[in-house]
Write an enzyme that holds these catalytic residues in place. Structure first.
Site, PDB file in Angstrom:
ATOM      1  CB  CYS A  99     -33.218 -46.402 -96.136  1.00  0.00           C
ATOM      2  SG  CYS A  99     -33.497 -45.144 -94.707  1.00  0.00           S
ATOM      3  CG  ASP A 100     -32.706 -50.896-100.342  1.00  0.00           C
ATOM      4  OD1 ASP A 100     -32.005 -50.534-101.229  1.00  0.00           O
ATOM      5  OD2 ASP A 100     -32.999 -51.890-100.380  1.00  0.00           O
ATOM      6  CB  ILE A 101     -36.646 -45.895-103.212  1.00  0.00           C
ATOM      7  CG1 ILE A 101     -37.602 -45.797-102.237  1.00  0.00           C
ATOM      8  CG2 ILE A 101     -37.342 -45.695-104.541  1.00  0.00           C
ATOM      9  CD1 ILE A 101     -38.772 -46.893-102.008  1.00  0.00           C
TER      10      ILE A 101
END
Length: 320
Positions: A99-101
């Site tokens: 969810c935070d690439i």
């Protein structure tokens, strides 16, 4: 549209706290499960990012070493392999959606190997979940990287990470921040919107102008860039089902790297021939027979000429 979490409040607020690994090992009895630091808090220990973060090398080029195209491709492959592990290869059929690439969460070690280091927004996808999707009431992530289908419906899937990775791929290609004013003036989502428009409108010249000029000369044959841009664009598909999985992405990135390495080797071969040709001309008055066939065998040995002697030289280039 679901309301996004306020990132400033969700993210852990901290200063540059540094604790020696030996001190942590001592305090935890070499990470024994019976010893803890503090109360019920969990500490994630990661390898020191001796070369910093990917973000730094894309935008602070005056202060950081230049990343060649081949090196950028290898970094992309490291990230892709990490996502493949999180999505498909964990024990007990577990799946983690990060969810935070983004480039700010990719660290680089002393050998320029890339690692995903931020799991603050990550969620587990339980095995055998219907549709392999979670339906959330809030949207996790950073605006320019958020999967548009997840943003609209709250449906979180592996393909949501694939979309974020697609933004990272184009960021690496273009060497600009995702929310560069050039992009934001067209859409709040920045780079991804502009890329999709260029492909949809079939304006390759505009897309070519977006590529980082520092790597254009390295990619003169175009094959590596073409393969890279094609799979990166597929990652940015608006619908989750239209995006490739990480195994497909890895195969295409490996192709792009292979083409680039072959191209670099050809350039190096040409350079060797050119340098030896100039060295030959500088030699003390060697004379060649008219219409001689000139080839050079390069085996790291020294060529010795006798002045005022005629030579027929065979040159063939190879590397041992």
């Amino acid at each position: 549209m679901s309301q996004r979490n306020n990132l400033e409040h969700l993210k852990f607020q901290h200063s540059d706290l540094k604790i020696k690994l030996t001190d942590i090992m001592s305090a935890t009895d070499n990470f024994s499960a019976t010893n803890h630091i503090g109360g019920s808090e969990t500490i994630l220990v990661v390898e020191h990012a001796s070369n910093g973060y990917l973000n730094d090398y894309l935008f602070n080029i005056k202060e950081k070493p230049f990343l060649t195209w081949a090196k950028r491709l290898k970094i992309c492959l490291d990230i892709a392999h990490a996502l493949k592990y999180l999505h498909h290869e964990m024990e007990n059929q577990k799946t983690v959606i990060n969810c935070d690439i983004r480039s700010g969460t990719i660290s680089l070690d002393e050998n320029w190997r890339a690692r995903i280091v931020d799991f603050g927004f990550s969620v587990f996808l339980p095995p055998n979940l219907d549709g392999d999707a979670l339906h959330l009431n809030c949207i996790l992530g950073h605006e320019c990287y958020i999967d548009p289908e997840y943003d609209e419906t709250g449906k979180l899937k592996r393909e949501s990470d694939v979309y974020s990775f697609g933004v990272v791929l184009f960021k690496i290609l273009c060497g600009r921040v995702d929310n560069d004013p050039t992009y934001i003036k067209e859409s709040d989502i920045g780079l991804a919107f502009v890329v999709r428009r260029c492909f949809y409108d079939e304006t390759p010249m505009e897309m070519n102008q977006m590529i980082d000029p520092l790597i254009k000369d390295e990619c003169a044959n175009g094959y590596s860039l073409d393969i890279f841009m094609k799979v990166a664009y597929q990652c940015l598909a608006k619908n989750q089902e239209q995006r490739p999985n990480m195994e497909v992405i890895i195969k295409e990135l490996e192709k792009a790297l292979s083409f680039q390495e072959e191209h670099v080797q050809c350039l190096e071969t040409d350079q060797v021939v050119d340098e030896f040709g100039k060295s030959l001309l500088r030699h003390e008055n060697p004379t060649l027979k008219e219409n001689a066939v000139v080839n050079l065998c390069w085996d790291n040995s020294e060529l010795v000429f006798t002045p005022n002697t005629e030579y027929v030289i065979n040159i063939s280039v190879g590397f041992k």
